[in-house]
Structures are given as structure tokens and as C-alpha cells.
Design a protein around this motif. Structure first.
Motif, PDB file in Angstrom:
ATOM      1  N   SER A   1      27.776  30.997  19.204  1.00 14.00           N
ATOM      2  CA  SER A   1      26.893  29.842  19.095  1.00 14.00           C
ATOM      3  C   SER A   1      27.453  28.832  18.092  1.00 14.00           C
ATOM      4  O   SER A   1      28.084  29.207  17.094  1.00 14.00           O
ATOM      5  CB  SER A   1      25.488  30.268  18.653  1.00 14.00           C
ATOM      6  OG  SER A   1      25.523  30.881  17.380  1.00 14.00           O
ATOM      7  N   VAL A   2      27.255  27.542  18.369  1.00 11.01           N
ATOM      8  CA  VAL A   2      27.700  26.466  17.485  1.00 11.01           C
ATOM      9  C   VAL A   2      26.639  26.255  16.412  1.00 11.01           C
ATOM     10  O   VAL A   2      25.500  25.899  16.704  1.00 11.01           O
ATOM     11  CB  VAL A   2      27.957  25.167  18.261  1.00 11.01           C
ATOM     12  CG1 VAL A   2      28.298  24.030  17.310  1.00 11.01           C
ATOM     13  CG2 VAL A   2      29.093  25.373  19.260  1.00 11.01           C
TER      14      VAL A   2
ATOM     15  N   TYR B   1      30.614  23.641   4.806  1.00  9.99           N
ATOM     16  CA  TYR B   1      31.672  23.137   5.675  1.00  9.99           C
ATOM     17  C   TYR B   1      32.284  21.888   5.062  1.00  9.99           C
ATOM     18  O   TYR B   1      31.753  21.306   4.110  1.00  9.99           O
ATOM     19  CB  TYR B   1      31.124  22.814   7.067  1.00  9.99           C
ATOM     20  CG  TYR B   1      30.006  21.806   7.060  1.00  9.99           C
ATOM     21  CD1 TYR B   1      30.261  20.439   7.177  1.00  9.99           C
ATOM     22  CD2 TYR B   1      28.677  22.209   6.927  1.00  9.99           C
ATOM     23  CE1 TYR B   1      29.236  19.513   7.171  1.00  9.99           C
ATOM     24  CE2 TYR B   1      27.653  21.300   6.919  1.00  9.99           C
ATOM     25  CZ  TYR B   1      27.930  19.938   7.048  1.00  9.99           C
ATOM     26  OH  TYR B   1      26.913  19.031   7.039  1.00  9.99           O
TER      27      TYR B   1
ATOM     28  N   LYS C   1      26.991  24.155  13.665  1.00  4.99           N
ATOM     29  CA  LYS C   1      26.963  22.778  13.186  1.00  4.99           C
ATOM     30  C   LYS C   1      28.117  22.016  13.810  1.00  4.99           C
ATOM     31  O   LYS C   1      29.176  22.573  14.051  1.00  4.99           O
ATOM     32  CB  LYS C   1      27.093  22.761  11.651  1.00  4.99           C
ATOM     33  CG  LYS C   1      27.135  21.382  11.006  1.00  4.99           C
ATOM     34  CD  LYS C   1      25.789  20.698  11.024  1.00  4.99           C
ATOM     35  CE  LYS C   1      25.832  19.356  10.322  1.00  4.99           C
ATOM     36  NZ  LYS C   1      24.530  18.654  10.383  1.00  4.99           N
ATOM     37  N   GLU C   2      27.924  20.717  14.094  1.00  5.11           N
ATOM     38  CA  GLU C   2      29.018  19.846  14.517  1.00  5.11           C
ATOM     39  C   GLU C   2      29.395  18.929  13.362  1.00  5.11           C
ATOM     40  O   GLU C   2      28.519  18.356  12.701  1.00  5.11           O
ATOM     41  CB  GLU C   2      28.626  19.019  15.737  1.00  5.11           C
ATOM     42  CG  GLU C   2      28.566  19.816  17.025  1.00  5.11           C
ATOM     43  CD  GLU C   2      28.460  18.923  18.248  1.00  5.11           C
ATOM     44  OE1 GLU C   2      27.951  17.772  18.101  1.00  5.11           O
ATOM     45  OE2 GLU C   2      28.875  19.348  19.333  1.00  5.11           O
TER      46      GLU C   2
ATOM     47  N   TYR D   1      31.602  27.386  15.114  1.00  4.76           N
ATOM     48  CA  TYR D   1      30.960  28.484  15.823  1.00  4.76           C
ATOM     49  C   TYR D   1      31.270  29.814  15.155  1.00  4.76           C
ATOM     50  O   TYR D   1      32.228  29.956  14.391  1.00  4.76           O
ATOM     51  CB  TYR D   1      31.414  28.510  17.288  1.00  4.76           C
ATOM     52  CG  TYR D   1      32.720  29.229  17.522  1.00  4.76           C
ATOM     53  CD1 TYR D   1      32.733  30.531  18.030  1.00  4.76           C
ATOM     54  CD2 TYR D   1      33.942  28.621  17.250  1.00  4.76           C
ATOM     55  CE1 TYR D   1      33.925  31.200  18.243  1.00  4.76           C
ATOM     56  CE2 TYR D   1      35.135  29.280  17.463  1.00  4.76           C
ATOM     57  CZ  TYR D   1      35.123  30.571  17.967  1.00  4.76           C
ATOM     58  OH  TYR D   1      36.304  31.240  18.170  1.00  4.76           O
TER      59      TYR D   1
ATOM     60  N   ASN E   1      35.549  25.047  17.399  1.00  6.08           N
ATOM     61  CA  ASN E   1      35.354  25.531  18.765  1.00  6.08           C
ATOM     62  C   ASN E   1      36.250  24.846  19.796  1.00  6.08           C
ATOM     63  O   ASN E   1      36.186  25.152  20.985  1.00  6.08           O
ATOM     64  CB  ASN E   1      33.888  25.374  19.183  1.00  6.08           C
ATOM     65  CG  ASN E   1      33.472  23.930  19.365  1.00  6.08           C
ATOM     66  OD1 ASN E   1      34.115  23.021  18.819  1.00  6.08           O
ATOM     67  ND2 ASN E   1      32.408  23.689  20.121  1.00  6.08           N
ATOM     68  N   ARG E   2      37.105  23.872  19.340  1.00  2.00           N
ATOM     69  CA  ARG E   2      37.993  23.219  20.297  1.00  2.00           C
ATOM     70  C   ARG E   2      39.173  22.579  19.568  1.00  2.00           C
ATOM     71  O   ARG E   2      39.160  22.428  18.341  1.00  2.00           O
ATOM     72  CB  ARG E   2      37.245  22.163  21.112  1.00  2.00           C
ATOM     73  CG  ARG E   2      36.805  20.933  20.314  1.00  2.00           C
ATOM     74  CD  ARG E   2      35.987  19.990  21.174  1.00  2.00           C
ATOM     75  NE  ARG E   2      35.664  18.744  20.485  1.00  2.00           N
ATOM     76  CZ  ARG E   2      36.399  17.640  20.558  1.00  2.00           C
ATOM     77  NH1 ARG E   2      37.514  17.621  21.305  1.00  2.00           N
ATOM     78  NH2 ARG E   2      36.048  16.542  19.910  1.00  2.00           N
TER      79      ARG E   2
ATOM     80  N   LYS F   1      33.881  14.819  17.268  1.00  2.00           N
ATOM     81  CA  LYS F   1      33.324  15.880  16.442  1.00  2.00           C
ATOM     82  C   LYS F   1      33.845  17.229  16.929  1.00  2.00           C
ATOM     83  O   LYS F   1      34.252  17.387  18.083  1.00  2.00           O
ATOM     84  CB  LYS F   1      31.790  15.888  16.494  1.00  2.00           C
ATOM     85  CG  LYS F   1      31.152  14.698  15.798  1.00  2.00           C
ATOM     86  CD  LYS F   1      29.631  14.837  15.777  1.00  2.00           C
ATOM     87  CE  LYS F   1      28.993  13.689  15.005  1.00  2.00           C
ATOM     88  NZ  LYS F   1      27.513  13.835  14.942  1.00  2.00           N
ATOM     89  N   VAL F   2      33.847  18.191  16.024  1.00  2.00           N
ATOM     90  CA  VAL F   2      34.223  19.556  16.370  1.00  2.00           C
ATOM     91  C   VAL F   2      33.086  20.485  15.943  1.00  2.00           C
ATOM     92  O   VAL F   2      32.476  20.295  14.890  1.00  2.00           O
ATOM     93  CB  VAL F   2      35.553  19.951  15.690  1.00  2.00           C
ATOM     94  CG1 VAL F   2      35.432  19.926  14.173  1.00  2.00           C
ATOM     95  CG2 VAL F   2      36.008  21.328  16.164  1.00  2.00           C
ATOM     96  N   GLY F   3      32.768  21.448  16.810  1.00  2.00           N
ATOM     97  CA  GLY F   3      31.688  22.377  16.500  1.00  2.00           C
ATOM     98  C   GLY F   3      32.171  23.548  15.665  1.00  2.00           C
ATOM     99  O   GLY F   3      33.307  24.014  15.805  1.00  2.00           O
TER     100      GLY F   3
ATOM    101  N   LYS G   1      41.506  25.091  17.850  1.00  2.00           N
ATOM    102  CA  LYS G   1      40.414  26.004  18.150  1.00  2.00           C
ATOM    103  C   LYS G   1      40.651  27.321  17.423  1.00  2.00           C
ATOM    104  O   LYS G   1      41.745  27.884  17.453  1.00  2.00           O
ATOM    105  CB  LYS G   1      40.322  26.260  19.649  1.00  2.00           C
ATOM    106  CG  LYS G   1      39.161  27.165  20.048  1.00  2.00           C
ATOM    107  CD  LYS G   1      39.087  27.347  21.556  1.00  2.00           C
ATOM    108  CE  LYS G   1      37.927  28.256  21.931  1.00  2.00           C
ATOM    109  NZ  LYS G   1      37.830  28.453  23.406  1.00  2.00           N
TER     110      LYS G   1
END
Length: 375
Positions: free
Chosen positions: A283-284, A323, A286-287, A300, A357-358, A296-298, A333
Motif C-alpha cells: 500500500s502507498v 520522508y 504517502k505521495e 509504499y 513505488n516507481r 510525484k512518487v509514492g 523503484k
């Protein structure tokens, strides 16, 4: 990079929890067990709630079969066996002493029946039959068991057979048995219902599980054991109100003592502790923005984040999400970009890492130059 964090009281999460608690929180009383070796663990968070000589070597008896079952489940998952695979029963397997599934020499048995023969009947003939089918011989299978145990984190385990028959070199700890049980939950949840079976009929012989906790509905698995050297032991698990606990005991004198001590510890855990699932797996949380880009990057979590705490401490627990407020490209990622911190009074801080997450990549060389120059 600017360091940034969110800090809030744990009750924010609890307001959305399915487990509504009374406002009259009480401190968990000191718990006692007559078992010389004992461990109570939250299956959701992995936290130890009670420990009595759990790192000491014990004779595991038929609780050994949990590792045999882990290997069996893994073999099915990987396609090496199917549930309707037919396995040959050797004379050697049928001559094993102790509990038996009532296999007959030179017959063939379906794997799905063999699983119940191991779990319900605690059949030493059944576990040996699988060991021989998997590795060719039980000594070779035992070598594989020890390799798998180490890989699972059960580093103080050394098995010489698949069933738990007495051997001076056959040993483990309550910690390692709990570790193996936890990995069964985590890796093969779809196969766990086999452990709930109360009886099994094979070759016209009906047998009931030796696990009285399962027969009485107090637990829904996992495995009992008994030898003269090890006494009576059990790995028991139960789920109530969306939380699961595991109890490991060994060295008791009677079956009734095993039943009462394991049941009492399970009831104590459910009465006095609460498990809160903060974030689901993948689950993400925070972005966050990527510096200088409209992207933006999440953040996770690759594993579910859960905590198990005494009910009386619930109002005092706090959570931090830490963060970087703006990260620079390129972002990969899986790159570590933050963490969740759980602060519980009188306990060490719990830290769970958060990852990108990416990928965020600047593809052209001129875009990289302009980005470094701040354009």
C-alpha cells in the motif's frame, strides 16, 4: 533534501479499526504456565508476547512435521507435485513406529490424503512416504529440511527425520517452531485450512486429530507432539476478531496439561492484547513530489505493517511517517525514501521502511543537464 515528518496519535488509526475496545483498559497480568518451554507470538506482527526458555533446545517430536508440511506445500506450489499425485508406499515407511496413517506396503496414496494423514493422524508412515517421494530417502530429505529451516530463519534447528521420531541429534527451539509456523501462514495461506480438519478416514480406519484444541474449537491448527524424551508439546494457533496468535509449548507431562496450558495462553493473548493493522502489503502510505518536476512518487511498504500491544497502552502509542520533502531524479523503484516509526511507551522504537513505488528517470542527456542547472 529537506527532512519532513508527520506526527500523530495512534488513536487516529484506531478510530477506523474493526476491533472496538472497552474504555476500561487494564494492564496485562503476569501470566504463568507449567510448561518448561513456552512462547506466545502475534502471527500478524511477529511480536513476542510471552517467553519462557524459548531459545533452549527441545525435542520437537511430531511438531517436526510442520517443516515437512512446509516443504510439501512448496512442492505443490512449484508444480513438482499435484494434489492428485500418486505416491508409492515403501515397506520402510509402513514399519515406522508411533502414530500411523495405516498405510499398506506397496500401495499408492494420493498426496491430498497424505497431507491429512500427516496433520490429523500424525502419521510417521505418511511423512516418511512423502520424504522418500521427494528426496529418494529420508536421510536425504532430512538434509533438505535443515537447508530449508535455515532459509526460513530457523537457525537452531537440526532434524534427522521427517516425522520427529527420537534421535539424539534431532532438536529445535520454540522460537524456531514459531518461525516455521509463521512462514506457513505467510507463504501458503490457501493451504492452511487443512490444519482445521478434525478427523480423517483412510483404509476404513477413522482417526481423530490429537489436537484437543482443534477438536474443541479453541484453535484452528497446527500440530501436537509427544515422545518420552520431549514430553507433550504443541504448536497451536487461533484467530478471533481478525487477529491471530501462535502458542508453542513443550515438556508437559500429560495431554490434559498440554490442552489446558495452551488454551489458557491463547485466551490470555486474546483478552489482553490488540492487533492493529496500520498498512496493507504494497500500500502507498504517502505521495511526495520529485524536486523540479511536475511528478510525484509514492512511498509504499512491501510488507504489511501491524503492531500488537496491550490494550491498556493503546491511548499512549504514537506514529510518525518520516520522508524527504522533495527528492531528486532519478528515482528508482524500490529506493529507500522514508519510514514509519511506531512509538510505544517503555518499548524500543519500531521502524518500518518505505520505498519508492516507481521509476522517475530523465531520459535525454540535455534534459539531465538542464535539470542539474535548475531549469
Amino acid at each position: 533534501m529537506q527532512f519532513f515528518f508527520i506526527f500523530f496519535n495512534f488513536l487516529f488509526f484506531f478510530a477506523f479499526s474493526k476491533n472496538a475496545l472497552s474504555k476500561n483498559f487494564t494492564m496485562p497480568p503476569l501470566v504463568h504456565t507449567s510448561a518448561p518451554f513456552a512462547l506466545v507470538v502475534s502471527a500478524d506482527s511477529g511480536e513476542v508476547l510471552f517467553d519462557k526458555n524459548s531459545s533452549a533446545f527441545i525435542v520437537p517430536s511430531s511438531m517436526t512435521k510442520l517443516l515437512t508440511l512446509y516443504i510439501l506445500f512448496d512442492a505443490v506450489r512449484k508444480g513438482h507435485f499435484q494434489w492428485d499425485s500418486s505416491l508409492f508406499v515403501s515397506k520402510n515407511a509402513t514399519q515406522k513406529e508411533g502414530s500411523r496413517m495405516m498405510l499398506i506396503p506397496h500401495q499408492n496414496v494420493l498426496l491430498k490424503d497424505l497431507v491429512l494423514g500427516i496433520i490429523v493422524c500424525s502419521g510417521n508412515d505418511a511423512s516418511t512416504t512423502f520424504a522418500e517421494a521427494f528426496s529418494g530417502s529420508e536421510p536425504q530429505f532430512a538434509q533438505h529440511m535443515n537447508q530449508v529451516a535455515k532459509g526460513l530463519g530457523a537457525k537452531n534447528t537440526h532434524f534427522t527425520n521427517s516425522s520427529g521420531l527420537p534421535d539424539l541429534e534431532h532438536k529445535t527451539t520454540c522460537q524456531d517452531l514459531a518461525c516455521i509456523a509463521l512462514r506457513i501462514f505467510q507463504d501458503f495461506p490457501e493451504y492452511y485450512p487443512y490444519f482445521k480438519s478434525k478427523d480423517f478416514t483412510f483404509n476404513k480406519v477413522r482417526q481423530w486429530t490429537k489436537n484437543l484444541l482443534v477438536r474443541k474449537g479453541i484453535a484452528d491448527g497446527m500440530k501436537t507432539g509427544k515422545t518420552q524424551a520431549g514430553g507433550y508439546g504443541i504448536v497451536a494457533s487461533a484467530q478471533r476478531n481478525a487477529q491471530r496468535f501462535i502458542v508453542v509449548l513443550n515438556g508437559m507431562k500429560t495431554e490434559q496439561e498440554r490442552f489446558h496450558q495452551a488454551g489458557s495462553l491463547l485466551n490470555w493473548a486474546f483478552d489482553r492484547f490488540v492487533t492493529i493493522n496500520l498498512f496493507k502489503m504494497n500500500s502507498v502510505v504517502k505521495e511526495i513530489p520529485v524536486f523540479g518536476l511536475n511528478q510525484k512518487v509514492g512511498l509504499y511498504t512491501p510488507k504489511p505493517i501491524s503492531i500488537c500491544i496491550p490494550k491498556y497502552q493503546l491511548k499512549d502509542v504514537k506514529v510518525k511517517i518520516i520522508y524527504y520533502n522533495g527528492v531528486y531524479a532519478p528515482v528508482r523503484k524500490g529506493e529507500l525514501l522514508g519510514e514509519v516509526q511506531v512509538l510505544i511507551p517503555e518499548k524500543p522504537k519500531k521502524v518500518f521502511h518505505l520505498y519508492g513505488n516507481r521509476d522517475v528517470i530523465l531520459k535525454s542527456w540535455w534534459r539531465k543537464v538542464l535539470y542539474k542547472l535548475g531549469f
